[in-house]
Design a protein around this motif. Structure first.
Motif, PDB file in Angstrom:
ATOM      1  N   TYR A  18      10.581  14.767  -6.673  1.00 40.40           N
ATOM      2  CA  TYR A  18       9.862  15.481  -5.620  1.00 40.40           C
ATOM      3  C   TYR A  18      10.314  16.932  -5.501  1.00 40.40           C
ATOM      4  O   TYR A  18       9.527  17.794  -5.104  1.00 40.40           O
ATOM      5  CB  TYR A  18       9.998  14.728  -4.290  1.00 40.40           C
ATOM      6  CG  TYR A  18       9.156  13.473  -4.278  1.00 40.40           C
ATOM      7  CD1 TYR A  18       7.772  13.556  -4.246  1.00 40.40           C
ATOM      8  CD2 TYR A  18       9.749  12.212  -4.348  1.00 40.40           C
ATOM      9  CE1 TYR A  18       6.984  12.412  -4.263  1.00 40.40           C
ATOM     10  CE2 TYR A  18       8.983  11.067  -4.372  1.00 40.40           C
ATOM     11  CZ  TYR A  18       7.601  11.168  -4.333  1.00 40.40           C
ATOM     12  OH  TYR A  18       6.829  10.033  -4.366  1.00 40.40           O
ATOM     13  N   THR A  22       7.723  19.937  -5.745  1.00 37.76           N
ATOM     14  CA  THR A  22       7.743  20.984  -4.716  1.00 37.76           C
ATOM     15  C   THR A  22       7.843  22.368  -5.344  1.00 37.76           C
ATOM     16  O   THR A  22       7.120  23.297  -4.958  1.00 37.76           O
ATOM     17  CB  THR A  22       8.918  20.742  -3.756  1.00 37.76           C
ATOM     18  OG1 THR A  22       8.746  19.471  -3.109  1.00 37.76           O
ATOM     19  CG2 THR A  22       8.988  21.835  -2.692  1.00 37.76           C
ATOM     20  N   TRP A 140       0.374  13.575  -3.163  1.00 35.97           N
ATOM     21  CA  TRP A 140       1.567  13.882  -3.961  1.00 35.97           C
ATOM     22  C   TRP A 140       2.851  13.433  -3.276  1.00 35.97           C
ATOM     23  O   TRP A 140       3.873  13.230  -3.946  1.00 35.97           O
ATOM     24  CB  TRP A 140       1.655  15.390  -4.218  1.00 35.97           C
ATOM     25  CG  TRP A 140       0.626  15.891  -5.187  1.00 35.97           C
ATOM     26  CD1 TRP A 140      -0.656  16.268  -4.906  1.00 35.97           C
ATOM     27  CD2 TRP A 140       0.779  16.083  -6.596  1.00 35.97           C
ATOM     28  NE1 TRP A 140      -1.313  16.683  -6.039  1.00 35.97           N
ATOM     29  CE2 TRP A 140      -0.441  16.576  -7.109  1.00 35.97           C
ATOM     30  CE3 TRP A 140       1.840  15.895  -7.487  1.00 35.97           C
ATOM     31  CZ2 TRP A 140      -0.641  16.873  -8.447  1.00 35.97           C
ATOM     32  CZ3 TRP A 140       1.655  16.195  -8.828  1.00 35.97           C
ATOM     33  CH2 TRP A 140       0.411  16.683  -9.296  1.00 35.97           C
ATOM     34  N   TYR A 141       2.829  13.303  -1.942  1.00 35.98           N
ATOM     35  CA  TYR A 141       4.034  12.953  -1.191  1.00 35.98           C
ATOM     36  C   TYR A 141       3.752  11.774  -0.258  1.00 35.98           C
ATOM     37  O   TYR A 141       2.748  11.792   0.464  1.00 35.98           O
ATOM     38  CB  TYR A 141       4.503  14.130  -0.325  1.00 35.98           C
ATOM     39  CG  TYR A 141       4.925  15.350  -1.098  1.00 35.98           C
ATOM     40  CD1 TYR A 141       6.239  15.519  -1.525  1.00 35.98           C
ATOM     41  CD2 TYR A 141       4.007  16.364  -1.385  1.00 35.98           C
ATOM     42  CE1 TYR A 141       6.626  16.653  -2.225  1.00 35.98           C
ATOM     43  CE2 TYR A 141       4.387  17.500  -2.083  1.00 35.98           C
ATOM     44  CZ  TYR A 141       5.696  17.636  -2.498  1.00 35.98           C
ATOM     45  OH  TYR A 141       6.067  18.766  -3.182  1.00 35.98           O
ATOM     46  N   ARG A 145       8.152  11.904   3.445  1.00 38.40           N
ATOM     47  CA  ARG A 145       8.583  13.211   2.926  1.00 38.40           C
ATOM     48  C   ARG A 145       7.693  14.357   3.392  1.00 38.40           C
ATOM     49  O   ARG A 145       7.936  15.507   3.028  1.00 38.40           O
ATOM     50  CB  ARG A 145       8.598  13.177   1.385  1.00 38.40           C
ATOM     51  CG  ARG A 145       9.583  12.171   0.818  1.00 38.40           C
ATOM     52  CD  ARG A 145       9.525  12.153  -0.710  1.00 38.40           C
ATOM     53  NE  ARG A 145      10.420  11.143  -1.256  1.00 38.40           N
ATOM     54  CZ  ARG A 145      11.682  11.352  -1.623  1.00 38.40           C
ATOM     55  NH1 ARG A 145      12.201  12.549  -1.489  1.00 38.40           N
ATOM     56  NH2 ARG A 145      12.419  10.381  -2.103  1.00 38.40           N
ATOM     57  N   ARG A 146       6.683  14.069   4.196  1.00 35.23           N
ATOM     58  CA  ARG A 146       5.691  15.102   4.502  1.00 35.23           C
ATOM     59  C   ARG A 146       6.103  16.064   5.601  1.00 35.23           C
ATOM     60  O   ARG A 146       5.551  17.160   5.684  1.00 35.23           O
ATOM     61  CB  ARG A 146       4.350  14.451   4.872  1.00 35.23           C
ATOM     62  CG  ARG A 146       3.599  13.940   3.671  1.00 35.23           C
ATOM     63  CD  ARG A 146       2.258  13.354   4.038  1.00 35.23           C
ATOM     64  NE  ARG A 146       1.914  12.304   3.085  1.00 35.23           N
ATOM     65  CZ  ARG A 146       1.265  11.205   3.391  1.00 35.23           C
ATOM     66  NH1 ARG A 146       0.883  10.994   4.637  1.00 35.23           N
ATOM     67  NH2 ARG A 146       1.012  10.309   2.467  1.00 35.23           N
ATOM     68  N   ILE A 149       7.735  19.013   3.902  1.00 39.84           N
ATOM     69  CA  ILE A 149       6.770  19.655   3.010  1.00 39.84           C
ATOM     70  C   ILE A 149       5.726  20.415   3.813  1.00 39.84           C
ATOM     71  O   ILE A 149       5.360  21.554   3.492  1.00 39.84           O
ATOM     72  CB  ILE A 149       6.112  18.612   2.084  1.00 39.84           C
ATOM     73  CG1 ILE A 149       7.131  18.069   1.089  1.00 39.84           C
ATOM     74  CG2 ILE A 149       4.912  19.214   1.360  1.00 39.84           C
ATOM     75  CD1 ILE A 149       7.800  19.135   0.238  1.00 39.84           C
ATOM     76  N   VAL A 225       5.581   8.541  -8.615  1.00 43.13           N
ATOM     77  CA  VAL A 225       4.852   9.183  -7.518  1.00 43.13           C
ATOM     78  C   VAL A 225       3.660   8.333  -7.108  1.00 43.13           C
ATOM     79  O   VAL A 225       3.410   8.122  -5.910  1.00 43.13           O
ATOM     80  CB  VAL A 225       4.406  10.604  -7.923  1.00 43.13           C
ATOM     81  CG1 VAL A 225       3.538  11.234  -6.832  1.00 43.13           C
ATOM     82  CG2 VAL A 225       5.614  11.483  -8.203  1.00 43.13           C
ATOM     83  N   THR A 439      15.076  13.905   1.977  1.00 47.05           N
ATOM     84  CA  THR A 439      13.880  14.635   1.581  1.00 47.05           C
ATOM     85  C   THR A 439      14.188  15.582   0.444  1.00 47.05           C
ATOM     86  O   THR A 439      15.271  16.125   0.334  1.00 47.05           O
ATOM     87  CB  THR A 439      13.303  15.418   2.762  1.00 47.05           C
ATOM     88  OG1 THR A 439      14.333  16.241   3.290  1.00 47.05           O
ATOM     89  CG2 THR A 439      12.812  14.477   3.826  1.00 47.05           C
TER      90      THR A 439
END
Length: 440
Positions: A18, A22, A140-141, A145-146, A149, A225, A439
């Motif tokens: 991730y 990112t 994607w996440y 984890r958002r 992000i 993912v 994260t």
């Protein structure tokens, strides 16, 4: 939770994957959103010269600033459906080229009608960008984890204010003499609009539509993912009927839309009126106004990242949303109450900006967790469109009240009250569940 599907595959490997995603996606998306927001709100600085040059009233400015969002709201849902149909890469690129062109053309405005039309068309062109990016990132996440992000992505808002304020003030001063036959406010639209067109062309090359197209990930990394995102989707509430009619009649979507409307009411009051409020405190030099307006955005950017990290580490969403919203309301009331004391008024504007802008990224993990994947395409666009109505009502309300009373005080108190109502509504939402993860 040792049986978490994310932990079962290995958190350390997952974090590395991730981080790679990112570093590959977020910098470009960040720059795109920075210019998206700058093109949307730079009329706040143009106003410092534009109104006198074109003989516009405060009400005309407020309507022109706000009518952008009528086009935005009307096209938000169909634009997000088109993005889902044609793919993010092509649709995002096309949107950016279009709105960059319209935003640049604002330099040719001479009448209120031309101002209204171009702002309306710019809003139509931008409509699908933000909800499309939210949908794109959700593929994607996983939800856990958002928070961070979204904070990274949406920190483009305070950065646009941090950089855009002094830069806009410099442009207005440097080109005040009318170089090249254009006045300072016209140069500002030109210099800040054309880069968006270039970024739109770059989107065709730098973005890929889905995880499976990411050649810069190994097959195992792509599988990881997809596994994480699929498990996240399976954990969401089941909403079998994903038709447009069903989305329009889902109460949760309208509640979320109302909360977002309350957040955006404070945000747009700050974005469109911050330069004018600072000027009314007794500052007259455009560059000084630009530097002072950068301070609230600097503090907001730092606060946004800290809160986003905290929300993910604690896997807690409601209070990480509600507390910033209450800060926004408190700051607006301080700015209104201490208008005669510049230091305290600017402190209030800093608190308001920190709270209101941090509420934006802290809001979006809620709908992406509470809506099923089938409903999210239309649901996210509708929530965003409801919230963006504030972009029309908030600046128009402030402009109208200022014309009637000669002050923005009543308007700021009204928007603060609305933000408090929204924060209380947010407290009623159920807390999304999920394992804590480190994260990327």
């Amino acid at each position: 939770m040792s049986d978490s599907p994310i932990r079962a595959i290995g958190d350390e490997d997952g974090n590395a994957i991730y981080r790679r995603i990112t570093l590959r996606l977020i910098p470009f998306i960040f720059v795109c959103y920075l210019f998206n927001y700058l093109d949307r709100v730079n009329v706040g600085f143009a106003k410092l010269q534009m109104l006198d040059a074109l003989k516009f009233s405060e009400t005309i400015y407020g309507l022109g600033a706000g009518i952008f969002f009528i086009g935005y709201v009307l096209c938000g849902l169909p634009s997000n459906l088109a993005l889902n149909r044609f793919g993010p890469r092509r649709w995002i690129g096309l949107m950016m080229i279009t709105w960059g062109t319209f935003s640049t053309c604002l330099l040719f405005v001479t009448t209120p009608t031309e101002f209204y039309v171009l702002r309306f068309l710019t809003g139509m062109a931008e409509a699908g960008f933000f909800p499309g990016i939210v949908l794109y990132l959700s593929r994607w996440y996983p939800n856990q984890r958002r928070g961070r992000i979204m904070a990274l992505f949406m920190s483009a808002i305070p950065v646009s204010g941090l950089l855009g304020g002094p830069f806009s003030g410099w442009i207005l001063n440097h080109f005040a003499a009318g170089q090249g036959g254009l006045e300072g406010w016209q140069w500002m639209f030109l210099i800040q609009g054309l880069p968006t067109v270039v970024l739109g062309l770059m989107a065709f090359v730098l973005l890929c539509d889905k995880v499976e197209d990411a050649g810069w990930l190994t097959p195992e990394q792509r599988q990881r993912v997809r596994h994480d995102v699929t498990q996240d989707e399976l954990a969401r509430p089941v909403q079998a009927n994903s038709s447009i009619a069903s989305v329009l009649t889902t109460p949760l979507i309208w509640v979320l839309g109302f909360i977002y409307f309350c957040i955006q009411s404070g945000v747009y009051a700050i974005n469109f009126w911050l330069p004018s409020i600072i000027k009314n405190l007794g500052f007259s030099d455009n560059l000084v106004i630009g530097w002072i307006s950068a301070l609230p955005y600097l503090l907001a950017g730092v606060f946004m990242l800290l809160v986003g990290r905290s929300a993910d580490l604690r896997n807690e969403r409601r209070w990480h949303l509600v507390v910033p919203m209450l800060m926004g309301a408190l700051g607006l009331m301080m700015a209104a109450n201490f208008a005669a004391v510049p230091v305290l008024a600017i402190a209030g504007l800093c608190i308001a900006t920190m709270g209101a802008l941090t509420g934006l990224p802290m809001f979006w993990p809620l709908p992406t967790a509470l809506l099923s994947a089938s409903v999210a395409v239309a649901g996210l666009a509708l929530i965003n469109s409801i919230g963006q109505l504030a972009g029309f009502l908030s600046p128009y309300l402030v402009g109208w009240i200022k014309d009637q009373t000669g002050s923005t005080t009543v308007a700021l108190y009204t928007l603060a009250a609305l933000t408090i109502v929204g924060s209380l509504t947010a407290l009623r939402l159920s807390r999304p569940q999920g394992p804590r993860v480190a994260t990327a």
